[in-house]
Design an enzyme around this catalytic site. Structure first.
Site, PDB file in Angstrom:
ATOM      1  N   ARG A 234      10.624  22.179 -10.107  1.00 27.12           N
ATOM      2  CA  ARG A 234      11.649  23.160  -9.737  1.00 27.12           C
ATOM      3  C   ARG A 234      11.992  24.077 -10.912  1.00 27.12           C
ATOM      4  O   ARG A 234      11.915  25.305 -10.793  1.00 27.12           O
ATOM      5  CB  ARG A 234      12.914  22.459  -9.233  1.00 27.12           C
ATOM      6  CG  ARG A 234      12.645  21.569  -8.024  1.00 27.12           C
ATOM      7  CD  ARG A 234      13.933  21.176  -7.331  1.00 27.12           C
ATOM      8  NE  ARG A 234      13.753  19.989  -6.488  1.00 27.12           N
ATOM      9  CZ  ARG A 234      14.502  19.696  -5.451  1.00 27.12           C
ATOM     10  NH1 ARG A 234      15.482  20.495  -5.089  1.00 27.12           N
ATOM     11  NH2 ARG A 234      14.292  18.594  -4.741  1.00 27.12           N
ATOM     12  N   ASP A 363       1.403  12.148  -2.327  1.00 25.76           N
ATOM     13  CA  ASP A 363       1.029  13.477  -1.814  1.00 25.76           C
ATOM     14  C   ASP A 363       0.560  14.513  -2.829  1.00 25.76           C
ATOM     15  O   ASP A 363      -0.605  14.918  -2.833  1.00 25.76           O
ATOM     16  CB  ASP A 363       2.175  14.040  -0.982  1.00 25.76           C
ATOM     17  CG  ASP A 363       3.539  13.975  -1.668  1.00 25.76           C
ATOM     18  OD1 ASP A 363       3.609  13.567  -2.835  1.00 25.76           O
ATOM     19  OD2 ASP A 363       4.549  14.350  -1.022  1.00 25.76           O
TER      20      ASP A 363
END
Length: 599
Positions: A234, A363
């Protein structure tokens, strides 16, 4: 060394053979010279020894090494005439004779001292980042849909600014801010995550407000526990993207300061970073819930893109070295059936348990393998080999077909399949799609078909509200359905829409835009509240129960992917950009290498 030279020089002639000098005086002078040379030789030896044992001796060593060992690696012939030619990007991947790992090695041995040039970087892009007309589509209906997504972004932003400015996320029902404990005291996650989205949408007043906050109020001197993974994707990703899109040096300065604070997490016996770090003290530890103090595959495996760019901007190889060390360890240890389990000990370097998932915990590790290859302009052969090897193992062990004909990726627990698929795993349709061109030529269509099948399965999970559950199952008679109450929530996640965007760009099949519009309408109907957007607790209920959280990734990913889905392909073209796992665009690294290494 000097003593051996000095001895024959001192005794070439007998002392008594020197005219006008007594034997005793000559002996005294020779004795003094001998002591002086002995002292000098010892001093030089100590200096050379200290030089080669300094912790950061790479740069100093190259002063004394031969020129052939320290010349910057170039692409092509590297002649003087070539160096004066305009910078050009090789068109043929086969003509790139140097692998990304070799470039990293040469960089570590001594990169050029020339600082990163933003002007040269922009000159190496194949297309303008914002396209010919900011990606505006010619079709009026598509443009109207794109404008709707832009309005959703402005609505989300305006409410965040009104009620949660400077906090990490907005609570839209109670109209206040949320800080949370993932970012170690850092603030403004929604601001950092929104910078590039606001910029590409042309919301310049909002973007300038965000930029001013970063410049005046983003305090990196925090002293709390932070998720290495979340801060990286982020904050580091968001600041990098803002810099590359705008050239504002302030973003570069901030991201380099933050990047340094993450390095102590790698101080483990194996170099595998722990998941939590105190950004003030530098101490790090593993998550309390992680099995036996392990590190998480999706966390330590989702650093490569950002850290390579930190090295490129800073001209400091340490960031690249850290992530390349992770890759070396993963290549060395045994993988069960070629699969990568989710938990690894940062102390022993061994797998802690054999749980494999393409959803949560695993993932983005796989995502970053293929994207590392693409970001290197298809020169990182190690990443390519790891990705296609992992995909082969996934197909052999995890990919399943339901009785109703839906293709899905099950989870693997020590050889036993769990027939569930998480929303997080729905990114894999797009991942397999963008990697279809670069595997074995005969498998290209197979990979595109597999990508389309998985994306279709994830679309089928979006019912009846046209929003999808956190996880859905394929056992007990269920077909892409959440059979447990605890799996029925939707927190504004982007992964299904992400795959729609990639599949649209790869195929231009209009169904992906239609599916994306279904999602827009569902978000408007079920998630939009008076003061923002909120997740919902049950996607199977037509009466929404909101969770009172506007996630920062809704601004960074969900709305950005929708906007790109309804834009022309020249807005952030895939020939020039890859998206990190928070949808922050990062440029293909070959452009940067060409800025430093002439063809």
């Amino acid at each position: 060394f000097f003593l051996n030279i000095a001895q024959p020089m001192l005794f070439l002639r007998e002392p008594s053979a020197l005219p006008g000098v007594s034997a005793s005086g000559m002996g005294l002078r020779l004795s003094q010279k001998f002591v002086f040379l002995l002292f000098l030789s010892g001093l030089v030896t100590l200096c050379f020894g200290a030089l080669f044992f300094l912790p950061d001796s790479v740069r100093l060593k190259r002063i004394f090494l031969s020129k052939t060992e320290t010349q910057p690696v170039t692409v092509g012939s590297g002649s003087e005439n070539d160096a004066r030619e305009p910078l050009k990007r090789p068109k043929d991947p086969e003509s790139r004779t140097e692998s990304a790992s070799a470039k990293a090695t040469s960089f570590a041995r001594g990169a050029p001292s020339e600082p990163f040039s933003y002007g040269k970087f922009k000159g190496c892009l194949l297309k303008p980042p914002l396209g010919r007309d900011s990606g505006r589509p010619a079709d009026p209906e598509t443009n109207e849909r794109r404008e709707k997504v832009k309005e959703m972004m402005k609505f989300s932003w305006d409410n965040y600014k009104s009620y949660a400015w400077g906090k990490n996320e907005l609570r839209p029902l109670t109209r206040n801010g949320h800080i949370g404990n993932m970012f170690g005291g850092l603030r403004g996650a929604s601001i950092i995550d929104s910078l590039d989205t606001l910029y590409i949408m042309g919301l310049m007043e909002e973007y300038n407000d965000a930029k001013e906050w970063v410049q005046t109020s983003l305090d990196l001197n925090s002293n709390g526990e932070a998720s290495l993974f979340e801060v990286n994707i982020r904050y580091v990703g968001g600041l990098l993207a803002a810099y590359y899109l705008t050239g504002e040096e302030m973003y570069k300065s901030k991201v380099m300061e933050l990047g340094e604070k993450l390095l102590p997490a790698f101080n483990t016996p194996t170099g595998i970073p722990r998941g939590v770090i105190n950004l003030g003290s530098g101490t790090s530890w593993s998550w309390g819930w992680a099995s036996a103090g392990s590190s998480i595959l999706a966390e330590f495996g989702t650093l490569h893109l950002e850290f390579v760019h930190l090295s490129e901007l800073s001209r400091n190889p340490i960031y690249t070295e850290k992530v390349m060390n992770i890759r070396k360890l993963l290549n060395k240890i045994e993988k069960p059936h070629g699969l990568y389990p989710n938990f690894l000990s940062p102390v022993s370097g061994n797998w802690v348990q054999h749980h494999v998932s393409i959803g949560g915990l695993g993932d983005s590790f796989y995502e970053y393998l293929i994207k590392s290859y693409l970001m290197s302009d298809k020169t990182d052969e190690d990443a390519k080999k790891m990705y296609y090897g992992a995909l082969e193992a996934i197909e052999a062990n995890l990919v399943q077909k339901s009785p109703g004909g839906l293709t899905y990726m099950a989870e693997w627990r020590g050889g036993i399949l769990d027939h569930k698929m998480g929303h997080l795993a729905c990114f894999s349709g797009g991942m397999i799609g963008i990697g279809a061109d670069d595997g074995a030529p005969e498998k290209r269509q197979h990979f595109l078909d597999l990508a389309a099948e998985i994306t279709h399965t994830c679309h089928e999970s979006y019912t009846p509200t046209k929003l999808g559950p956190e996880a859905f199952r394929f056992d007990g008679g269920g077909e892409a359905t959440a059979t447990r109450l605890s799996d029925r929530y939707y927190i504004l996640r982007p992964e299904v829409i992400e795959s729609y965007m990639y599949m649209w760009r790869l195929t231009h099949d209009p169904k992906y835009r239609e599916w994306g519009w279904e999602a827009v309408e569902a978000l408007e109907q079920h998630c939009r509240v008076e003061s923002g957007f909120s997740g919902i607790r049950d996607v199977y209920s037509m009466t929404a129960s909101h969770d009172n959280m506007q996630q920062s990734f809704f601004l960074s990913e969900t709305l950005k992917y929708l906007y790109l889905l309804f834009s022309d392909d020249d807005l952030l073209p895939l020939e020039d950009w890859v998206f990190n796992t928070e949808a922050h665009p990062l440029p293909i690294i070959q452009h940067l290498f060409l800025s430093f290494f002439p063809p």
